[in-house]
Write a protein that holds these residues in place. Structure first.
Motif, PDB file in Angstrom:
ATOM      1  N   ASP A  17       9.333  -2.501  16.128  1.00  0.00           N
ATOM      2  CA  ASP A  17       7.878  -2.280  16.249  1.00  0.00           C
ATOM      3  C   ASP A  17       7.197  -2.462  14.886  1.00  0.00           C
ATOM      4  N   HIS A  18       7.832  -1.920  13.867  1.00  0.00           N
ATOM      5  CA  HIS A  18       7.276  -1.999  12.520  1.00  0.00           C
ATOM      6  C   HIS A  18       7.212  -3.450  12.040  1.00  0.00           C
TER       7      HIS A  18
ATOM      8  N   ILE B  62       0.875  -1.191   0.000  1.00  0.00           N
ATOM      9  CA  ILE B  62       0.000   0.000   0.000  1.00  0.00           C
ATOM     10  C   ILE B  62       0.903   1.229   0.000  1.00  0.00           C
TER      11      ILE B  62
ATOM     12  N   GLU C 217      16.829   3.812  17.442  1.00  0.00           N
ATOM     13  CA  GLU C 217      16.086   3.735  16.170  1.00  0.00           C
ATOM     14  C   GLU C 217      15.716   2.295  15.822  1.00  0.00           C
TER      15      GLU C 217
ATOM     16  N   ARG D 178       0.176  -8.958  11.610  1.00  0.00           N
ATOM     17  CA  ARG D 178      -0.856  -8.725  10.597  1.00  0.00           C
ATOM     18  C   ARG D 178      -0.922  -9.874   9.598  1.00  0.00           C
TER      19      ARG D 178
ATOM     20  N   LEU E 250      12.675   2.907   6.031  1.00  0.00           N
ATOM     21  CA  LEU E 250      13.433   1.954   6.852  1.00  0.00           C
ATOM     22  C   LEU E 250      14.700   1.507   6.112  1.00  0.00           C
TER      23      LEU E 250
ATOM     24  N   GLU F 207       1.224   3.944   1.773  1.00  0.00           N
ATOM     25  CA  GLU F 207       1.856   4.394   3.023  1.00  0.00           C
ATOM     26  C   GLU F 207       2.985   3.454   3.438  1.00  0.00           C
ATOM     27  N   GLU F 208       2.782   2.154   3.251  1.00  0.00           N
ATOM     28  CA  GLU F 208       3.813   1.193   3.627  1.00  0.00           C
ATOM     29  C   GLU F 208       4.983   1.273   2.647  1.00  0.00           C
TER      30      GLU F 208
ATOM     31  N   ALA G  38       6.992   3.983   4.042  1.00  0.00           N
ATOM     32  CA  ALA G  38       7.593   3.592   5.324  1.00  0.00           C
ATOM     33  C   ALA G  38       8.729   2.594   5.114  1.00  0.00           C
TER      34      ALA G  38
ATOM     35  N   SER H  39       4.686  -5.612  14.024  1.00  0.00           N
ATOM     36  CA  SER H  39       3.318  -5.275  13.639  1.00  0.00           C
ATOM     37  C   SER H  39       2.934  -6.013  12.346  1.00  0.00           C
ATOM     38  N   TRP H  40       3.866  -6.043  11.388  1.00  0.00           N
ATOM     39  CA  TRP H  40       3.566  -6.711  10.115  1.00  0.00           C
ATOM     40  C   TRP H  40       3.505  -8.229  10.259  1.00  0.00           C
TER      41      TRP H  40
ATOM     42  N   VAL I  64      12.223   1.313  16.689  1.00  0.00           N
ATOM     43  CA  VAL I  64      11.189   1.698  15.718  1.00  0.00           C
ATOM     44  C   VAL I  64      11.064   0.609  14.642  1.00  0.00           C
TER      45      VAL I  64
END
Lengths: 258, 201
Positions: free
Chosen positions: A142-143, A38, A136, A150, A48, A40-41, A44, A146-147, A139
């Motif tokens: 966390d990313h 998507i 960092e 999901r 990264l 936004e990803e 992101a 989360s994936w 972060v």
């Protein structure tokens, strides 16, 4: 505490391993720019990837006076055998999103622990740098977590793809833990102090907890100390191709200023 | 990026370009607080599958490129605006605390202005206009229930320590200017050295 002369070659090996892992992972993941699942990803994940490359650059800059080499030369001016990255960061993910996320997940958890160790170093400039990178890294973790959740809790297809990626990549995670030459001496001297438990145990506990939460699993293999891999300059065929392409411009005129 | 991308089969677009948008992503508006105790400022919009993903992406997109102390993201469905563009889809019942954001002039960014207690979003907008000077004169006012605003956690790292401002227009311009200066300085030095050598030999 200044670094003893006899420990410098081992420290160079250790920090090259960290920088090379990040450079190759960032380079591989930057291939996703414009192709993320998507919009936004897409942005992101590209950010990264840039973080990984920026961390690598910072580590090469730190190493530059110790190794007496320019940071660009360290990044792009070595032969394949002189790189210290783990095999897991070498292959292309073939634009399989589950594979890209799974690799990032494994490497981010490893890096968080690696920089936690370095942040406790008795060489203060190194500890300070590791604290900044480590912050960092959280972060990134966390990313990736989360994936993984999901994908594991998503549709049947998402879960199957994530599990397939885990099955393929889990055996390669042992390559992250291959010690560099001289690592025990760095540990003993307090430059790369040990954690409260062996790093591999902490790492497996962390990743297993996330995978269990996601309804996924991974079968890890133990590190074979007799087998030489990326940390000691033995790389896959994919790595030579990656390197040739990544260093193409640098090799036209090494030392050129941009 | 590698050449492997050139061989990638991206296939054909499956849907005509004028088709209705599909998907389960929701728009969120993001506010960043640049200094502790300072107001939260409008940063931009993003689309995410849920609140967790929205905060994750908000940190990536709007937090990490400039130092900030806090981030808020708000589901568009929890936003009401004085121009009628947005309305709260599932309004809270009873007296609720709303956060008020004001846009002074058309085109300005929205700023966090106040908190107000009201029985509905319409009442909150009305009360804000009456009680808060910034809202009274504002071109547009937004309100959102305070307990539906997603906030980053205290102490979280939400900006980068490495300089990646080259990704922004201001950083890129600075970098290009520096390169030109370096180039010109080098040229001047070469000329000076040539002249200097002429005198010597």
């Amino acid at each position: 505490m200044p670094i003893a002369e006899h420990l410098k070659p081992s420290l160079i090996e250790l920090l090259l391993a960290a920088a090379d892992d990040k450079l190759m992972l960032g380079h591989r993941n930057s291939d996703w720019t414009g192709l993320g699942p998507i919009l936004e990803e897409d942005i992101a994940f590209s950010s990264l990837a840039q973080d990984e490359i920026a961390h690598a650059q910072t580590l090469y800059e730190f190493l530059s006076p110790i190794a007496a080499k320019d940071e660009n030369e360290l990044a792009f001016g070595r032969t394949a055998e002189e790189y210290r990255c783990a095999t897991i960061v070498e292959p292309h993910d073939e634009f399989d999103w589950a594979a890209a996320i799974t690799r990032q997940f494994f490497c981010d958890h490893f890096d968080r622990l690696r920089f936690r160790r370095l942040a406790q170093s008795n060489h203060k400039p190194l500890a300070d740098l590791a604290k900044r990178i480590g912050a960092e890294e959280q972060v990134h973790v966390d990313h990736a977590d989360s994936w993984m959740r999901r994908l594991g809790r998503g549709t049947t297809e998402a879960k199957e793809r994530a599990q397939k990626a885990l099955d393929q990549l889990a055996p390669l995670t042992a390559t992250l833990f291959e010690p560099v030459d001289g690592e025990p001496a760095l540990e003993k001297d307090g430059i790369y102090p040990a954690l409260e438990q062996p790093m591999i145990e902490l790492w497996r506990r962390e990743v297993d907890a996330v995978l269990k939460d996601a309804g996924l699993s991974a079968a890890f293999t133990d590190v074979d100390p007799t087998k030489k891999g990326g940390r000691r300059g033995i790389h896959s065929k994919a790595f030579s191709e990656l390197l040739d392409e990544m260093c193409e411009v640098y090799r036209i005129e090494p030392g050129a200023k941009w | 990026m590698s050449k492997i991308r050139q061989n990638l089969d991206l296939g054909q677009a499956e849907t005509p370009i004028d088709a209705e948008p599909l998907g389960d992503l929701t728009p969120y508006v993001v506010f960043t607080q640049l200094k502790a105790k300072g107001p939260h400022l409008y940063a931009g919009w993003l689309e995410a599958a849920d609140d967790g993903m929205a905060m994750l992406l908000a940190k990536e997109h709007y937090g990490q490129d400039q130092e900030c102390t806090n981030i808020w993201s708000i589901d568009r469905a929890d936003l009401a605006s004085s121009d009628g563009l947005y309305a709260i889809e599932n309004p809270p019942s009873g007296e609720t605390t709303y956060r008020v954001f004001t846009q002074k002039n058309k085109g300005d960014i929205f700023l966090e202005a106040a908190e107000i207690s009201a029985n509905s979003a319409a009442e909150a907008l009305e009360k804000a206009r009456q009680a808060k000077p910034q809202a009274a004169k504002a071109h547009c006012v937004w309100v959102a229930p305070v307990d539906r605003i997603i906030s980053s956690e205290p102490g979280e790292v939400i900006w980068r320590f490495t300089d990646q401002t080259y990704r922004l227009a201001r950083g890129y311009t600075r970098s290009v200017k520096e390169k030109w200066k370096q180039f010109r300085d080098e040229e001047s030095l070469n000329e000076y050295e040539k002249e200097d050598l002429k005198e010597e030999f």
